[in-house]
Design a protein around this motif. Structure first.
Motif, PDB file in Angstrom:
ATOM      1  N   PRO A  15       8.950   8.137   4.225  1.00  0.00           N
ATOM      2  CA  PRO A  15      10.139   7.733   3.477  1.00  0.00           C
ATOM      3  C   PRO A  15      11.158   8.869   3.422  1.00  0.00           C
ATOM      4  CG  PRO A  15       8.182   7.764   2.066  1.00  0.00           C
ATOM      5  CD  PRO A  15       7.749   8.160   3.421  1.00  0.00           C
ATOM      6  N   PRO A  16      12.446   8.534   3.276  1.00  0.00           N
ATOM      7  CA  PRO A  16      13.463   9.579   3.163  1.00  0.00           C
ATOM      8  C   PRO A  16      13.125  10.524   2.008  1.00  0.00           C
ATOM      9  CG  PRO A  16      14.480   7.417   3.326  1.00  0.00           C
ATOM     10  CD  PRO A  16      12.997   7.199   3.171  1.00  0.00           C
ATOM     11  N   GLY A  17      13.454  11.779   2.186  1.00  0.00           N
ATOM     12  CA  GLY A  17      13.225  12.751   1.134  1.00  0.00           C
ATOM     13  C   GLY A  17      11.904  13.485   1.229  1.00  0.00           C
ATOM     14  N   ILE A  18      11.021  13.064   2.143  1.00  0.00           N
ATOM     15  CA  ILE A  18       9.754  13.778   2.316  1.00  0.00           C
ATOM     16  C   ILE A  18      10.061  15.169   2.858  1.00  0.00           C
ATOM     17  CG2 ILE A  18       7.619  13.884   3.683  1.00  0.00           C
ATOM     18  CD1 ILE A  18       7.527  11.909   1.367  1.00  0.00           C
ATOM     19  N   GLN A  44       0.829  -1.186   0.000  1.00  0.00           N
ATOM     20  CA  GLN A  44       0.000   0.000   0.000  1.00  0.00           C
ATOM     21  C   GLN A  44       0.871   1.246   0.000  1.00  0.00           C
ATOM     22  OE1 GLN A  44      -2.626  -0.181   3.320  1.00  0.00           O
ATOM     23  NE2 GLN A  44      -2.969  -2.351   3.056  1.00  0.00           N
ATOM     24  N   SER A  45       0.568   2.175  -0.885  1.00  0.00           N
ATOM     25  CA  SER A  45       1.239   3.460  -0.804  1.00  0.00           C
ATOM     26  C   SER A  45       0.454   4.302   0.178  1.00  0.00           C
ATOM     27  CB  SER A  45       1.293   4.128  -2.178  1.00  0.00           C
ATOM     28  OG  SER A  45      -0.006   4.382  -2.623  1.00  0.00           O
ATOM     29  N   ARG A  46       1.125   5.284   0.784  1.00  0.00           N
ATOM     30  CA  ARG A  46       0.429   6.127   1.736  1.00  0.00           C
ATOM     31  C   ARG A  46       0.752   7.572   1.462  1.00  0.00           C
ATOM     32  NH1 ARG A  46       4.548   6.969   5.617  1.00  0.00           N
ATOM     33  NH2 ARG A  46       5.940   5.242   5.708  1.00  0.00           N
ATOM     34  N   ASP A  47      -0.135   8.407   1.890  1.00  0.00           N
ATOM     35  CA  ASP A  47       0.028   9.839   1.737  1.00  0.00           C
ATOM     36  C   ASP A  47       0.917  10.344   2.865  1.00  0.00           C
ATOM     37  OD1 ASP A  47      -0.172  12.561   1.593  1.00  0.00           O
ATOM     38  OD2 ASP A  47      -2.359  12.620   1.675  1.00  0.00           O
ATOM     39  N   PRO A  48       2.127  10.852   2.574  1.00  0.00           N
ATOM     40  CA  PRO A  48       3.036  11.264   3.638  1.00  0.00           C
ATOM     41  C   PRO A  48       2.525  12.461   4.421  1.00  0.00           C
ATOM     42  CG  PRO A  48       3.915  11.891   1.510  1.00  0.00           C
ATOM     43  CD  PRO A  48       2.693  11.049   1.259  1.00  0.00           C
ATOM     44  N   SER A  49       1.553  13.174   3.920  1.00  0.00           N
ATOM     45  CA  SER A  49       1.030  14.319   4.671  1.00  0.00           C
ATOM     46  C   SER A  49      -0.054  13.897   5.659  1.00  0.00           C
ATOM     47  CB  SER A  49       0.471  15.367   3.709  1.00  0.00           C
ATOM     48  OG  SER A  49      -0.642  14.847   3.022  1.00  0.00           O
ATOM     49  N   ASN A  50      -0.440  12.631   5.622  1.00  0.00           N
ATOM     50  CA  ASN A  50      -1.469  12.132   6.515  1.00  0.00           C
ATOM     51  C   ASN A  50      -0.976  12.221   7.954  1.00  0.00           C
ATOM     52  OD1 ASN A  50      -3.303  10.581   7.978  1.00  0.00           O
ATOM     53  ND2 ASN A  50      -3.630   9.176   6.284  1.00  0.00           N
ATOM     54  N   ASP A  51      -1.759  12.832   8.826  1.00  0.00           N
ATOM     55  CA  ASP A  51      -1.341  13.078  10.202  1.00  0.00           C
ATOM     56  C   ASP A  51      -1.148  11.817  11.025  1.00  0.00           C
ATOM     57  OD1 ASP A  51      -1.150  15.787   9.911  1.00  0.00           O
ATOM     58  OD2 ASP A  51      -3.205  16.162  10.563  1.00  0.00           O
ATOM     59  N   GLU A  62      18.317  17.582   5.421  1.00  0.00           N
ATOM     60  CA  GLU A  62      18.697  18.980   5.210  1.00  0.00           C
ATOM     61  C   GLU A  62      18.732  19.745   6.535  1.00  0.00           C
ATOM     62  OE1 GLU A  62      17.015  19.508   0.652  1.00  0.00           O
ATOM     63  OE2 GLU A  62      15.698  19.988   2.328  1.00  0.00           O
ATOM     64  N   ILE A  63      17.812  19.431   7.446  1.00  0.00           N
ATOM     65  CA  ILE A  63      17.839  20.046   8.774  1.00  0.00           C
ATOM     66  C   ILE A  63      19.135  19.671   9.481  1.00  0.00           C
ATOM     67  CG2 ILE A  63      16.793  20.057  11.073  1.00  0.00           C
ATOM     68  CD1 ILE A  63      14.062  19.648   9.652  1.00  0.00           C
ATOM     69  N   ARG A  64      19.471  18.383   9.441  1.00  0.00           N
ATOM     70  CA  ARG A  64      20.694  17.916  10.106  1.00  0.00           C
ATOM     71  C   ARG A  64      21.929  18.596   9.512  1.00  0.00           C
ATOM     72  NH1 ARG A  64      23.009  11.765  10.577  1.00  0.00           N
ATOM     73  NH2 ARG A  64      24.784  12.336  11.860  1.00  0.00           N
ATOM     74  N   ALA A  65      21.994  18.688   8.194  1.00  0.00           N
ATOM     75  CA  ALA A  65      23.149  19.316   7.536  1.00  0.00           C
ATOM     76  C   ALA A  65      23.245  20.793   7.910  1.00  0.00           C
ATOM     77  CB  ALA A  65      23.043  19.152   6.023  1.00  0.00           C
TER      78      ALA A  65
END
Length: 118
Positions: free
Chosen positions: A30-33, A15-22, A82-85
């Motif tokens: 997933p990485p890169g979101i 199943q794919s999921r919507d990464p914006s789902n609370d 990007e936050i970590r960098a």
């Protein structure tokens, strides 16, 4: 929480999921979101930090030091890496478990509705 199958899917299918789902935490995305401040979040800066409130829920955070730095970074869509960098490049100290600490912190903001995945 395991998502229930979407219409047209059967149990056991990938199943794919919507990464914006609370209902999903930052660590489950997933990485890169890309993450950004929620439109429902209002903030006010003070001398060494920021106060943030979710206007929809009334949830309130007061951030200082690294939390304040992360909030500033979240003004534009960004990833955890990007936050970590950015923190590594601009701050004098970084905890050994920086990735885990950043994910946990941003996840708490996301769960409070102050940060959204986009």
């Amino acid at each position: 929480m395991i998502p229930s199958p979407q219409p047209g899917q059967q149990d056991g299918q990938n199943q794919s999921r919507d990464p914006s789902n609370d209902e999903y935490t930052v660590s489950q995305n997933p990485p890169g979101i890309r993450l950004a401040r929620s439109p429902a979040a209002m903030h006010s800066c003070f001398r060494h930090g920021v106060s943030i409130v979710n206007l929809s829920t009334g949830t309130y955070f007061r951030l200082e030091a690294m939390g304040f730095e992360i909030w500033k970074i979240l003004a534009q869509p960004t990833t955890i890496e990007e936050i970590r960098a950015d923190l590594s490049a601009n701050c004098t100290t970084e905890p050994d478990n920086a990735h885990t600490t950043i994910v946990a912190f941003v996840d708490s903001l996301k769960q409070a509705g102050l940060v959204v995945a986009i």
